[in-house]
Design a protein around this motif. Structure first.
Motif, mmCIF file in Angstrom:
data_model
loop_
_atom_site.group_PDB
_atom_site.id
_atom_site.type_symbol
_atom_site.label_atom_id
_atom_site.label_comp_id
_atom_site.label_asym_id
_atom_site.label_seq_id
_atom_site.Cartn_x
_atom_site.Cartn_y
_atom_site.Cartn_z
ATOM 1 N N THR A 236 40.889 19.789 48.200
ATOM 2 C CA THR A 236 42.140 19.842 47.423
ATOM 3 C C THR A 236 42.049 20.896 46.325
ATOM 4 O OG1 THR A 236 42.504 17.493 47.858
ATOM 5 C CG2 THR A 236 43.744 18.486 46.046
ATOM 6 N N LEU A 237 40.902 20.891 45.631
ATOM 7 C CA LEU A 237 40.689 21.924 44.612
ATOM 8 C C LEU A 237 40.653 23.307 45.244
ATOM 9 C CD1 LEU A 237 40.032 22.669 41.676
ATOM 10 C CD2 LEU A 237 37.609 22.282 42.205
ATOM 11 N N GLY A 238 40.057 23.417 46.430
ATOM 12 C CA GLY A 238 39.996 24.704 47.113
ATOM 13 C C GLY A 238 41.368 25.201 47.539
ATOM 14 N N VAL A 239 42.253 24.296 47.934
ATOM 15 C CA VAL A 239 43.621 24.685 48.300
ATOM 16 C C VAL A 239 44.347 25.252 47.085
ATOM 17 C CG1 VAL A 239 45.868 23.822 49.063
ATOM 18 C CG2 VAL A 239 43.782 23.078 50.229
ATOM 19 N N TYR A 240 44.228 24.554 45.934
ATOM 20 C CA TYR A 240 44.847 25.075 44.709
ATOM 21 C C TYR A 240 44.260 26.441 44.333
ATOM 22 C CZ TYR A 240 46.731 20.368 44.055
ATOM 23 O OH TYR A 240 47.398 19.181 44.221
ATOM 24 N N PHE A 241 42.959 26.568 44.496
ATOM 25 C CA PHE A 241 42.281 27.828 44.186
ATOM 26 C C PHE A 241 42.826 28.954 45.078
ATOM 27 C CE2 PHE A 241 38.761 30.848 44.416
ATOM 28 C CZ PHE A 241 38.348 30.922 43.097
ATOM 29 N N THR A 242 43.040 28.653 46.361
ATOM 30 C CA THR A 242 43.563 29.646 47.298
ATOM 31 C C THR A 242 45.010 30.017 46.958
ATOM 32 O OG1 THR A 242 42.145 28.733 49.035
ATOM 33 C CG2 THR A 242 43.949 30.155 49.735
ATOM 34 N N ILE A 243 45.809 29.029 46.549
ATOM 35 C CA ILE A 243 47.199 29.306 46.159
ATOM 36 C C ILE A 243 47.257 30.239 44.956
ATOM 37 C CG2 ILE A 243 49.296 28.262 45.217
ATOM 38 C CD1 ILE A 243 48.701 25.807 46.941
ATOM 39 N N VAL A 244 46.372 29.981 43.977
ATOM 40 C CA VAL A 244 46.324 30.871 42.811
ATOM 41 C C VAL A 244 45.914 32.279 43.226
ATOM 42 C CG1 VAL A 244 45.140 31.311 40.623
ATOM 43 C CG2 VAL A 244 45.877 28.989 41.202
ATOM 44 N N ALA A 245 44.971 32.372 44.166
ATOM 45 C CA ALA A 245 44.555 33.698 44.645
ATOM 46 C C ALA A 245 45.717 34.421 45.320
ATOM 47 C CB ALA A 245 43.377 33.548 45.611
ATOM 48 N N LEU A 246 46.511 33.693 46.115
ATOM 49 C CA LEU A 246 47.680 34.301 46.762
ATOM 50 C C LEU A 246 48.717 34.765 45.739
ATOM 51 C CD1 LEU A 246 48.166 31.870 49.795
ATOM 52 C CD2 LEU A 246 47.483 34.292 49.890
ATOM 53 N N LEU A 247 48.946 33.924 44.717
ATOM 54 C CA LEU A 247 49.898 34.314 43.674
ATOM 55 C C LEU A 247 49.425 35.563 42.940
ATOM 56 C CD1 LEU A 247 50.839 30.813 42.196
ATOM 57 C CD2 LEU A 247 52.237 32.282 43.667
ATOM 58 N N ASN A 248 48.116 35.616 42.667
ATOM 59 C CA ASN A 248 47.580 36.817 42.016
ATOM 60 C C ASN A 248 47.757 38.048 42.893
ATOM 61 O OD1 ASN A 248 46.760 35.614 39.649
ATOM 62 N ND2 ASN A 248 44.685 35.174 40.367
ATOM 63 N N PHE A 249 47.550 37.855 44.199
ATOM 64 C CA PHE A 249 47.709 38.987 45.111
ATOM 65 C C PHE A 249 49.152 39.483 45.127
ATOM 66 C CE2 PHE A 249 48.612 40.610 49.393
ATOM 67 C CZ PHE A 249 47.694 41.646 49.441
ATOM 68 N N VAL A 250 50.116 38.534 45.171
ATOM 69 C CA VAL A 250 51.533 38.913 45.171
ATOM 70 C C VAL A 250 51.898 39.608 43.855
ATOM 71 C CG1 VAL A 250 53.895 38.022 45.203
ATOM 72 C CG2 VAL A 250 52.193 37.114 46.796
ATOM 73 N N MET A 251 51.416 39.053 42.734
ATOM 74 C CA MET A 251 51.694 39.673 41.438
ATOM 75 C C MET A 251 51.077 41.064 41.350
ATOM 76 S SD MET A 251 51.171 36.463 38.833
ATOM 77 C CE MET A 251 51.240 37.544 37.426
ATOM 78 N N GLY A 252 49.873 41.217 41.868
ATOM 79 C CA GLY A 252 49.224 42.530 41.823
ATOM 80 C C GLY A 252 49.968 43.560 42.642
ATOM 81 N N ILE A 253 50.518 43.137 43.787
ATOM 82 C CA ILE A 253 51.301 44.069 44.614
ATOM 83 C C ILE A 253 52.603 44.439 43.912
ATOM 84 C CG2 ILE A 253 52.613 44.268 46.764
ATOM 85 C CD1 ILE A 253 49.654 44.598 47.186
ATOM 86 N N ASN A 254 53.296 43.437 43.367
ATOM 87 C CA ASN A 254 54.601 43.680 42.735
ATOM 88 C C ASN A 254 54.473 44.588 41.509
ATOM 89 O OD1 ASN A 254 55.972 42.197 44.630
ATOM 90 N ND2 ASN A 254 55.995 40.307 43.416
ATOM 91 N N TYR A 255 53.450 44.303 40.691
ATOM 92 C CA TYR A 255 53.309 45.053 39.441
ATOM 93 C C TYR A 255 52.323 46.218 39.592
ATOM 94 C CZ TYR A 255 55.785 41.175 37.273
ATOM 95 O OH TYR A 255 56.730 40.226 36.939
ATOM 96 N N GLN A 256 51.784 46.396 40.794
ATOM 97 C CA GLN A 256 50.828 47.463 41.049
ATOM 98 C C GLN A 256 49.720 47.489 39.998
ATOM 99 O OE1 GLN A 256 52.983 51.155 41.500
ATOM 100 N NE2 GLN A 256 54.043 50.468 43.357
ATOM 101 N N ASN A 257 49.184 46.282 39.786
ATOM 102 C CA ASN A 257 48.126 46.110 38.785
ATOM 103 C C ASN A 257 46.805 45.927 39.521
ATOM 104 O OD1 ASN A 257 46.312 44.925 36.846
ATOM 105 N ND2 ASN A 257 48.114 44.563 35.549
ATOM 106 N N ASN A 258 45.928 46.891 39.398
ATOM 107 C CA ASN A 258 44.657 46.845 40.123
ATOM 108 C C ASN A 258 43.745 45.723 39.626
ATOM 109 O OD1 ASN A 258 45.355 49.026 41.733
ATOM 110 N ND2 ASN A 258 44.501 50.533 40.291
ATOM 111 N N LEU A 259 43.833 45.420 38.343
ATOM 112 C CA LEU A 259 42.977 44.362 37.806
ATOM 113 C C LEU A 259 43.343 43.000 38.415
ATOM 114 C CD1 LEU A 259 40.758 43.521 35.861
ATOM 115 C CD2 LEU A 259 42.499 43.296 34.047
ATOM 116 N N ILE A 260 44.652 42.727 38.530
ATOM 117 C CA ILE A 260 45.081 41.464 39.130
ATOM 118 C C ILE A 260 44.693 41.410 40.610
ATOM 119 C CG2 ILE A 260 47.079 40.020 39.675
ATOM 120 C CD1 ILE A 260 48.440 41.041 37.179
ATOM 121 N N LEU A 261 44.860 42.570 41.302
ATOM 122 C CA LEU A 261 44.451 42.629 42.701
ATOM 123 C C LEU A 261 42.951 42.387 42.856
ATOM 124 C CD1 LEU A 261 46.551 45.645 44.059
ATOM 125 C CD2 LEU A 261 46.752 43.239 44.715
#
Length: 329
Positions: free
Chosen positions: A46-71
């Protein structure tokens, strides 16, 4: 106005049971199992699923804002979850779990299963759990090269006979991000014996403590001198009483007897109270007879047990008492 409570659909539970039964059909129904690639199951916890969701959100945010640090953080989190999956699988692989024996109990105490666990390499954070057995898991912090034993309590407090359900072997190592598990289901039956109730029936107790004069059967043997009889040619000279021969010039032979305690029968119909009270009294009587090394038989509504003694006879009687009118699971 009352609040409508929605119950979980029973068909979901039925589907899960069917899948589990199919899964355990061949690979896991055994008394000993070594975890390998075809008996280990790995998924994010369950904790791993939440961890993966946060990773996906970070990936989407990094793509949208073109932020290499977030990616970079998103990629790092993906690497961590993949590394955790591989490390969790490697931790459980090679672990051997073996069923040793059962510590059966008298109601309302729960019986326990004794397990032997070993691993060629160090294995961390292993838990053995039984279905519907809340907060009674067997937790092992670390298994090294040595073989260790643990006891798993079962959620059976009522008298009866129970078939073992699948036991889950699980680990959340490392970091709690993954769930690694397997199953083992020994082909074994567990008995919960009746509660021991001291019987007020003095007749049964008096039979157990009968003395040699009142409750003993006499058999030809070598224990105690009984009488002298006339010597016959086929008897030999081993037991001739030479003292009497010197006095009377008559060959007399010593005859000996041994004494065996009278057999006792414990009858369900002679007990008092309801069914559970009668079974508890019979349980007390057979335990007392075992401790006193007395031969005894038992008569129950559904069966009779022939005369005997010893530990195996005691176990047979206690199991028969557990089965009287009990619901099997």
């Amino acid at each position: 106005m009352g609040i409508l409570k929605l119950k979980r659909p029973t068909f979901i539970h039925a589907i899960k049971s069917t899948i589990l039964t199919t899964l355990l059909k061949n690979k896991h129904k055994k008394n000993s199992i070594t975890l390998t690639h075809n008996t280990i199951y790995v998924l994010p916890s369950t904790l791993g699923v939440y961890f993966t969701i946060v990773a996906l959100l970070n990936f989407v945010m990094g793509i949208n804002y073109q932020n290499n640090l977030i990616l970079f953080m998103a990629y790092l989190m993906f690497v961590i979850i993949i590394f955790a999956l591989l490390l969790g699988y490697s931790n459980a692989k090679g672990l051997t779990v073996s069923f040793k024996n059962t510590i059966e109990s008298y109601a309302p105490q729960p019986p326990q299963l004794v397990w032997q666990i070993k691993s060629n390499d160090t294995c961390q954070s292993i838990t053995l759990s039984y279905p519907n057995n809340l907060e009674q898991d067997c937790y092992i912090e670390s298994v090294k090269a040595d073989t260790i034993q643990c006891q798993l309590p079962l959620p059976y407090l009522k008298r009866g006979r129970y078939l073992l359900k699948p036991i889950k072997i699980a680990s959340n190592y490392p970091f709690g991000l993954v769930s690694v598990w397997s199953y083992i289901q020994p082909d074994h039956t567990v008995y919960v014996y009746p509660s021991i109730i001291k019987t007020p029936n003095q007749k049964q107790l008096s039979q157990m403590t009968a003395n040699d004069d009142e409750g003993a059967e006499k058999h030809l043997g070598d224990d105690e001198f009984e009488s002298l009889i006339t010597h016959l040619p086929e008897m030999g000279l081993q037991r001739v009483s030479w003292k009497h021969y010197a006095k009377t010039q008559q060959l007399l032979v010593k005859q000996f007897s041994d004494f065996k305690s009278a057999d006792t029968q414990f009858d369900f119909n002679l007990m008092t109270g309801d069914t559970e009270q009668r079974l508890g009294q019979l349980c007390y009587l057979v335990c007392q007879a075992f401790e006193s090394d007395i031969n005894y038989s038992m008569k129950l509504p559904n069966k009779s047990i022939e005369n005997g003694s010893g530990k195996l006879h005691l176990q047979r009687c206690l199991q028969a008492l557990s089965n009287v009118g009990a619901d099997y699971e």
